[in-house]
Structure formats: C-alpha cells, structure tokens
Scaffold this motif. Structure first.
Motif, PDB file in Angstrom:
ATOM      1  N   CYS A   4       0.846  -1.210   0.000  1.00 50.31           N
ATOM      2  CA  CYS A   4       0.000   0.000   0.000  1.00 50.31           C
ATOM      3  C   CYS A   4       0.872   1.246   0.000  1.00 50.31           C
ATOM      4  N   VAL A  28      -5.531   0.498  10.958  1.00 46.17           N
ATOM      5  CA  VAL A  28      -5.308   1.953  10.880  1.00 46.17           C
ATOM      6  C   VAL A  28      -4.427   2.404  12.042  1.00 46.17           C
ATOM      7  N   ALA A  40      -4.411   6.847   5.933  1.00 53.29           N
ATOM      8  CA  ALA A  40      -5.426   5.799   5.955  1.00 53.29           C
ATOM      9  C   ALA A  40      -6.545   6.119   6.934  1.00 53.29           C
ATOM     10  N   THR A  66      -5.251   5.058   1.450  1.00 59.42           N
ATOM     11  CA  THR A  66      -5.806   3.736   1.730  1.00 59.42           C
ATOM     12  C   THR A  66      -7.054   3.853   2.586  1.00 59.42           C
TER      13      THR A  66
END
Length: 116
Positions: A4, A28, A40, A66
């Motif tokens: 990611c 997270v 994120a 993300t």
C-alpha cells in the motif's frame, strides 16, 4: 502495508479489507504506530453514512491513500484503486465466499495497474 505504501508513493490508492470492524481499526492504528507515509482511514458500519461518504470522497480526491474496511467496500462503490488486499481470504464464511471475493477483487479491475 508495504505494498500500500509503494502504491501511495506513486500516487495510487488501495483498499484493505479486514474481516472485522476491530481488525480494520487495528490496522489503521498500526499504520499510525509504524509512522508509515500512508494516509489511511477505517470505513465501517459504525460510522454515520455521511462520514462514510466523506471518507470515500477523500480517497477519490487523493487526500487518503488507503481505506481499510469490511464488507461495506464489497459492491456498489465506484473507486479508482490499484490494489485490493483481502485479509483472511482463506477463511470460510459469508464475506469470504467465492462471490464475495470476486466482488472485492473487482474494486481493482478498473485500474490499469489493478492488483488483488
């Protein structure tokens, strides 16, 4: 998380699909703990619909790299993501059926570099 981060570094976005709300929130939190260069947010059913839409809008606008979620990301959402990571894809259950996995993987199918 490494993949990611690699996608974020080239301006691409990703989804991480966790099997539980707790798992999504933990991911997270882990991104923050590791101080990764990855913006994120968790998107779960515990959020108000307005807040969920705001998170998706932020992803579309490039303000997030993300989104970590659960089954809410499975279908009916038009997102331009190049990577979909499905955690615990080998576990049996409603959200890990062949049909559900195809729906999840399909989130990346629209991107030229889409990978799941």
């Amino acid at each position: 998380l490494k993949r990611c981060s690699e996608r974020a570094a080239i301006g691409e976005r990703s989804l991480i699909i966790a099997s539980t709300v707790v798992g999504a929130n933990n991911i997270v939190a882990r991104i923050a703990e590791l101080d990764l260069p990855l913006r994120a947010e968790a998107l779960t059913g515990k959020l108000k619909p307005r807040d969920r839409l705001e998170i998706l809008d932020r992803l579309r606008a490039g303000e997030l790299d993300t989104v970590v979620g659960v089954n809410l990301l499975r279908e009916g959402i038009d997102l331009d993501v190049s990577l979909v990571c499905v955690l615990d894809a080998d576990k049996e259950g409603f959200l890990r059926s062949d049909t559900a996995l195809i729906q999840l993987i399909g989130r990346a199918a629209r991107h030229v570099r889409g990978t799941a």
